[in-house]
Design an enzyme around this catalytic site. Structure first.
Site, short mmCIF file in Angstrom:
data_model
loop_
_atom_site.label_atom_id
_atom_site.label_comp_id
_atom_site.label_asym_id
_atom_site.label_seq_id
_atom_site.Cartn_x
_atom_site.Cartn_y
_atom_site.Cartn_z
N SER A 102 30.68 35.40 24.15
CA SER A 102 31.87 34.95 24.73
C SER A 102 32.80 34.54 23.52
CB SER A 102 31.66 33.62 25.70
OG SER A 102 32.89 32.87 25.74
N ASN A 144 41.48 48.68 17.82
CA ASN A 144 41.46 48.20 18.96
C ASN A 144 42.41 47.32 19.33
OD1 ASN A 144 40.35 46.59 20.96
ND2 ASN A 144 38.71 47.95 21.48
N CYS A 179 38.46 42.70 28.18
CA CYS A 179 37.66 41.44 27.58
C CYS A 179 37.31 40.59 28.62
CB CYS A 179 38.45 40.83 26.46
SG CYS A 179 37.61 39.37 26.13
N THR A 208 31.71 45.15 28.28
CA THR A 208 30.54 44.43 28.87
C THR A 208 30.38 43.89 30.28
OG1 THR A 208 31.61 42.39 27.77
CG2 THR A 208 29.90 43.41 26.48
N GLY A 230 23.93 45.65 25.34
CA GLY A 230 22.54 45.91 24.77
C GLY A 230 21.69 46.67 25.70
O1 RRO Z 1 35.96 38.91 22.18
C1 RRO Z 1 35.32 38.79 23.00
O2 RRO Z 1 34.97 37.96 23.66
C2 RRO Z 1 34.98 40.22 23.68
C3 RRO Z 1 35.85 41.18 23.91
BR1 RRO Z 1 37.67 41.10 22.94
C4 RRO Z 1 35.55 42.43 24.67
O3 RRO Z 1 36.34 43.31 24.80
N1 RRO Z 1 34.27 42.43 25.13
C5 RRO Z 1 33.49 41.33 24.96
O4 RRO Z 1 32.33 41.41 25.55
N2 RRO Z 1 33.64 40.22 24.09
#
Ligand code: RRO
Length: 313
Positions: A69, A98, A129, A192, A216
């Site tokens: 997070s 990105n 995200c 994710t 993962g």
């Molecule tokens: O920064 C994050 O918490 C994060 C991002 Br930007 C994302 O695209 N994917 C993720 O799992 N964490």
């Protein structure tokens, strides 16, 4: 065998990239890794202003995976331009910036600032995200917003535009089609999955934000199914991501339809994993008389009509 991969006129060393958020901005690990063995580096997501991200704890390990997070902690686009672009000048692999933002205007502003730099070879647009309240999933779970962001960014760059999609929706193919219709050159599948872990002694969530993004090996089967779904739904290339730890994993992704792959969480265990995977894939191709990885892409003989996802395609 021919390892070069091209997208919108940009040539990449090969089809093995490192995923955003797992390789910093490319300079931190440069001395440890043979960068010419990478197709390219997806930078940590960049926003207009620097961000501290979420309070700790913001990473926790789970069975075969990791929950994060981070909350989009990043140095901001201006510092990236001033400090990182010069440091990346001699890197012998592509740099894909990105971008993550909380408004369409911010996405456009960040892209317009980066576009003139030759060192930035293309863009990956993060609409997925899971760890920020504004932007992030609120964009990535609405196909009209994915379409709008893609359309506005497409007007502003001739470089490769790759839209990174979330698996936290019912039919990811709908979002891939929205990006394709508005001019994306490729989609990245998947970011994710929302997950949670609990400390049974304190009875509190292990992450300060309660939920986080799961990555993962735990998510590889899900990622493969999502790549397969998207591959069957669009004509643009798919960058496959999700739990790739070995060259065999990468080959599985090519077989279900990925044109290129990104190695993510495994970089935290071994920053050389992507270059080792590139070598493993090349050796596999040579052993099997495959001249180009394109011969593998989508060649899994799965009958989509036998799959329950058929009605979504
Ligand atoms: O920064 C994050 O918490 C994060 C991002 Br930007 C994302 O695209 N994917 C993720 O799992 N964490």
């Amino acid at each position: 065998m021919n390892e070069i991969y091209s997208l919108r006129g940009v040539s990449f060393n090969n089809r093995i990239f490192v995923a955003s958020g797992t390789f910093g901005y490319g300079d931190e690990v440069a001395e440890l890794v043979e960068l010419k063995r990478l197709g390219g580096i997806m930078t940590k997501s960049l926003s207009m202003k620097p961000r501290d991200g979420n309070p700790p704890p913001r990473i926790t390990e789970t069975a075969s995976g990791m929950l994060n997070s981070i909350g989009l902690a990043n140095i901001g686009v201006h510092k990236f331009i001033e400090e990182k672009i010069p440091a990346l000048a001699r890197h012998p692999c592509a740099i894909i910036a990105n971008i993550a933002a909380s408004s369409v205007e911010e996405y456009c502003g960040v892209l317009e600032l980066l576009d003139p730099y030759q060192r930035v070879d293309g863009f990956e647009i993060n609409v997925s995200c899971p760890n920020v309240k504004e932007g992030g999933l609120s964009f990535g779970t609405d196909p009209r917003k994915v379409a709008l962001i893609t359309k506005e960014l497409r007007k502003r760059t001739q470089k490769p535009l790759i839209v990174k999609l979330t698996p936290n929706v019912t039919h990811i193919s709908e979002f891939a089609r929205a990006a394709e219709t508005e001019g994306a050159d490729a989609v990245s599948v998947i970011n994710t999955l929302i997950g949670m872990a609990v400390n049974i002694r304190t009875r509190k969530p292990k992450l300060s934000t309660v939920t986080g993004g799961l990555s993962g090996p735990a998510i590889k089967p899900i990622a493969l199914a999502k790549v397969f779904e998207v591959y069957k739904s669009v004509k643009i290339p798919v960058f496959g991501i999700g739990g790739i730890a070995t060259w065999e994993d990468a080959v599985e992704f090519f077989l279900v339809g990925a044109s290129a792959v990104q190695v993510g969480t495994q970089n935290f265990i071994n920053p050389r994993s992507a270059s080792e995977i590139a070598t493993g894939v090349a050796e596999y191709c040579t052993r099997n008389s495959i001249n180009d990885v394109s011969q593998l892409v989508g060649s899994c003989t799965a009958d989509a009509s036998a799959s329950v996802i058929q009605s979504w395609l």
